[in-house]
Motif scaffolding. Sequence first.
Motif, PDB file in Angstrom:
ATOM      1  N   GLY A  18       8.228  31.292   9.242  1.00 37.90           N
ATOM      2  CA  GLY A  18       8.582  30.521   9.611  1.00 37.90           C
ATOM      3  C   GLY A  18       8.542  30.602  11.322  1.00 37.90           C
ATOM      4  O   GLY A  18       8.278  31.011  11.385  1.00 37.90           O
ATOM      5  N   PHE A  19       9.414  29.359  11.797  1.00 36.31           N
ATOM      6  CA  PHE A  19       9.910  29.548  12.838  1.00 36.31           C
ATOM      7  C   PHE A  19      11.141  28.880  13.393  1.00 36.31           C
ATOM      8  O   PHE A  19      11.622  28.126  12.383  1.00 36.31           O
ATOM      9  N   GLY A  20      11.560  29.137  14.382  1.00 39.93           N
ATOM     10  CA  GLY A  20      13.174  29.572  14.598  1.00 39.93           C
ATOM     11  C   GLY A  20      13.346  28.512  15.961  1.00 39.93           C
ATOM     12  O   GLY A  20      12.835  29.675  16.381  1.00 39.93           O
ATOM     13  N   ALA A  21      13.587  27.458  16.181  1.00 37.53           N
ATOM     14  CA  ALA A  21      13.468  26.646  17.037  1.00 37.53           C
ATOM     15  C   ALA A  21      15.512  26.699  18.122  1.00 37.53           C
ATOM     16  O   ALA A  21      15.011  26.239  19.397  1.00 37.53           O
ATOM     17  N   MET A  22      16.061  28.102  17.684  1.00 38.39           N
ATOM     18  CA  MET A  22      17.116  28.216  18.401  1.00 38.39           C
ATOM     19  C   MET A  22      16.431  28.446  20.120  1.00 38.39           C
ATOM     20  O   MET A  22      17.767  27.555  20.846  1.00 38.39           O
ATOM     21  N   VAL A  47       2.736  26.284   9.901  1.00 34.63           N
ATOM     22  CA  VAL A  47       3.824  26.394   9.898  1.00 34.63           C
ATOM     23  C   VAL A  47       4.891  25.271   8.436  1.00 34.63           C
ATOM     24  O   VAL A  47       4.477  24.338   9.299  1.00 34.63           O
ATOM     25  N   THR A  48       5.759  26.078   7.673  1.00 34.02           N
ATOM     26  CA  THR A  48       5.729  24.829   6.952  1.00 34.02           C
ATOM     27  C   THR A  48       7.513  24.611   6.729  1.00 34.02           C
ATOM     28  O   THR A  48       8.321  24.376   6.388  1.00 34.02           O
ATOM     29  N   LEU A  49       8.067  26.057   7.599  1.00 30.71           N
ATOM     30  CA  LEU A  49       9.608  26.091   7.551  1.00 30.71           C
ATOM     31  C   LEU A  49      10.283  26.176   9.192  1.00 30.71           C
ATOM     32  O   LEU A  49       9.504  27.207   9.287  1.00 30.71           O
ATOM     33  N   ILE A  50      10.846  25.873   9.617  1.00 27.84           N
ATOM     34  CA  ILE A  50      11.883  24.802  10.945  1.00 27.84           C
ATOM     35  C   ILE A  50      13.395  25.600  10.980  1.00 27.84           C
ATOM     36  O   ILE A  50      13.487  24.295   9.760  1.00 27.84           O
ATOM     37  N   ASP A  51      13.596  26.527  11.008  1.00 27.32           N
ATOM     38  CA  ASP A  51      15.150  26.166  11.278  1.00 27.32           C
ATOM     39  C   ASP A  51      15.554  25.884  12.717  1.00 27.32           C
ATOM     40  O   ASP A  51      15.536  26.194  13.665  1.00 27.32           O
ATOM     41  N   PRO A  71       6.957  11.500  12.661  1.00 21.15           N
ATOM     42  CA  PRO A  71       6.648  11.013  10.977  1.00 21.15           C
ATOM     43  C   PRO A  71       6.736  13.027  11.214  1.00 21.15           C
ATOM     44  O   PRO A  71       5.484  13.419  10.793  1.00 21.15           O
ATOM     45  N   TYR A  72       7.197  13.561   9.657  1.00 18.40           N
ATOM     46  CA  TYR A  72       6.663  14.798   9.206  1.00 18.40           C
ATOM     47  C   TYR A  72       5.634  14.812   8.549  1.00 18.40           C
ATOM     48  O   TYR A  72       5.853  13.865   7.424  1.00 18.40           O
ATOM     49  N   PRO A  73       5.212  15.787   8.848  1.00 18.20           N
ATOM     50  CA  PRO A  73       3.851  15.813   7.428  1.00 18.20           C
ATOM     51  C   PRO A  73       4.643  16.738   6.363  1.00 18.20           C
ATOM     52  O   PRO A  73       5.142  17.152   5.935  1.00 18.20           O
ATOM     53  N   ASP A  74       3.737  15.919   5.224  1.00 21.50           N
ATOM     54  CA  ASP A  74       4.479  16.597   3.921  1.00 21.50           C
ATOM     55  C   ASP A  74       4.269  18.479   3.836  1.00 21.50           C
ATOM     56  O   ASP A  74       3.152  18.768   4.234  1.00 21.50           O
ATOM     57  N   GLY A  75       5.289  18.758   3.359  1.00 20.38           N
ATOM     58  CA  GLY A  75       5.837  20.227   2.737  1.00 20.38           C
ATOM     59  C   GLY A  75       5.950  20.781   4.172  1.00 20.38           C
ATOM     60  O   GLY A  75       6.393  22.009   3.791  1.00 20.38           O
ATOM     61  N   LEU A  76       6.843  20.018   5.359  1.00 13.17           N
ATOM     62  CA  LEU A  76       7.208  21.000   6.836  1.00 13.17           C
ATOM     63  C   LEU A  76       8.978  20.341   5.995  1.00 13.17           C
ATOM     64  O   LEU A  76       9.497  19.665   5.911  1.00 13.17           O
ATOM     65  N   LEU A  77       9.588  21.856   5.696  1.00 11.07           N
ATOM     66  CA  LEU A  77      10.802  22.227   5.694  1.00 11.07           C
ATOM     67  C   LEU A  77      11.139  21.592   6.947  1.00 11.07           C
ATOM     68  O   LEU A  77      11.232  23.264   7.422  1.00 11.07           O
ATOM     69  N   VAL A  78      12.865  21.491   7.999  1.00 11.50           N
ATOM     70  CA  VAL A  78      13.481  21.537   8.393  1.00 11.50           C
ATOM     71  C   VAL A  78      15.367  21.748   8.783  1.00 11.50           C
ATOM     72  O   VAL A  78      15.634  20.258   8.060  1.00 11.50           O
ATOM     73  N   THR A  79      15.068  22.678   8.040  1.00 11.99           N
ATOM     74  CA  THR A  79      16.186  23.073   7.865  1.00 11.99           C
ATOM     75  C   THR A  79      17.866  23.499   9.177  1.00 11.99           C
ATOM     76  O   THR A  79      17.362  24.313  10.484  1.00 11.99           O
ATOM     77  N   THR A  80      18.781  22.270   8.849  1.00 11.87           N
ATOM     78  CA  THR A  80      19.660  22.746   9.524  1.00 11.87           C
ATOM     79  C   THR A  80      21.157  23.382   9.143  1.00 11.87           C
ATOM     80  O   THR A  80      20.964  23.562   7.818  1.00 11.87           O
ATOM     81  N   ARG A 111      20.666  11.592  11.327  1.00  6.33           N
ATOM     82  CA  ARG A 111      19.940  10.607  12.345  1.00  6.33           C
ATOM     83  C   ARG A 111      19.609  10.991  13.214  1.00  6.33           C
ATOM     84  O   ARG A 111      18.279  10.880  13.458  1.00  6.33           O
ATOM     85  N   ARG A 112      19.570  12.249  13.614  1.00  4.85           N
ATOM     86  CA  ARG A 112      18.978  13.038  14.785  1.00  4.85           C
ATOM     87  C   ARG A 112      17.695  13.438  14.441  1.00  4.85           C
ATOM     88  O   ARG A 112      16.364  13.079  15.146  1.00  4.85           O
ATOM     89  N   LEU A 113      17.676  13.775  12.963  1.00  5.66           N
ATOM     90  CA  LEU A 113      15.893  14.154  12.199  1.00  5.66           C
ATOM     91  C   LEU A 113      15.718  12.772  11.783  1.00  5.66           C
ATOM     92  O   LEU A 113      14.474  13.031  11.438  1.00  5.66           O
ATOM     93  N   ARG A 114      16.440  12.109  11.936  1.00  7.63           N
ATOM     94  CA  ARG A 114      15.574  11.024  11.753  1.00  7.63           C
ATOM     95  C   ARG A 114      14.981  10.934   9.949  1.00  7.63           C
ATOM     96  O   ARG A 114      14.186  10.723   9.846  1.00  7.63           O
ATOM     97  N   VAL A 115      15.827  11.517   8.834  1.00  6.60           N
ATOM     98  CA  VAL A 115      15.823  11.011   7.581  1.00  6.60           C
ATOM     99  C   VAL A 115      16.727  11.196   6.614  1.00  6.60           C
ATOM    100  O   VAL A 115      17.776  10.979   7.514  1.00  6.60           O
ATOM    101  N   GLU A 116      16.724  11.135   5.579  1.00  6.34           N
ATOM    102  CA  GLU A 116      17.888  10.244   4.260  1.00  6.34           C
ATOM    103  C   GLU A 116      18.251  11.429   3.880  1.00  6.34           C
ATOM    104  O   GLU A 116      19.463  10.872   3.558  1.00  6.34           O
ATOM    105  N   ARG A 117      17.462  12.915   3.673  1.00  5.77           N
ATOM    106  CA  ARG A 117      17.887  13.848   3.535  1.00  5.77           C
ATOM    107  C   ARG A 117      17.669  15.126   3.791  1.00  5.77           C
ATOM    108  O   ARG A 117      16.470  14.839   4.118  1.00  5.77           O
TER     109      ARG A 117
END
Length: 279
Positions: A18-22, A47-51, A71-80, A111-117
């Motif tokens: 994946g990718f770490g965005a720090m 990449v489908t996992l961004i931290d 809007p995020y592409p299908d299959g992309l996980l942004v974990t926080t 709110r910041r990631l613009r997602v409901e979940r």
Amino acid sequence: MTSTEFRIGGDLTVRRLGFGAMHLPTEPGTARESSLEVARRAVELGVTLIDTAHMYGWGANEELLAEALHPYPDGLLVTTKVGVARSGPAGEWKLDGRPAVLREQVEQALRRLRVERIELLQLHRLDPQTPLADQLGALRDLRAEGKIGRIGLSEVTVDELDRARQIVDIASVQNRYNVLDREHEPVLAACEAAGIAFLPWRTVAWGDSGARAEIADLAAELDATPTQVALAWLLGRSPVILPIPGTARIGHLEENLAAERLRLTAVHRDRLDRLARPA
């Protein structure tokens, strides 16, 4: 053949590398524009996992990723991650796992990631001043409300992981781990036994890999870079390891992702295994 995918929580499939965005700069200007390009390029390269985390710029990193990728592409996980707050006596950061703080940080992340979940939400650190049941109970409640999908931990011991799993299902653990630093080998073993994703941070020892002659020599033999050798070692170390190397440069990003194609033999791995510092 090393698998290139893993199912977090048994059902959320991601590419293991994946990718770490720090490290992405978030301040307005050319550096921010470059950060947006790096994040977009990561997704272009599969990449489908961004931290990310609330602590990375106190939300600015989350906002950057949303600007780049929503809007995020299908299959992309942004974990926080949550659980670090500016709640010290003088406004300095401190571990803060009080339920109200965790809930507010999750609401901010939504709110910041613009997602409901948020499909994977990790507790940045355990707060020793707040009962573990209160911290994880708050996240469990948020999961029941549909605001988060899976719960993870960061920088925990085997005992802490065991106690946490008695309270709620744990889908991931994010601990410091690399070819030179294997202090958390027991935690990795526990994750592997339970099928829990293990996301190592400081994946390449912050450049120390290249300073070790043994790694540099092996990289030269394989026509690779020391960073690629360190990442390939992680990918081959355990099927539950999901490395999240970070960079602010597209060239380094492409170099990191190319490590997935590097194959280390048993002899290569034995040479690298001798380098670990004592735990």
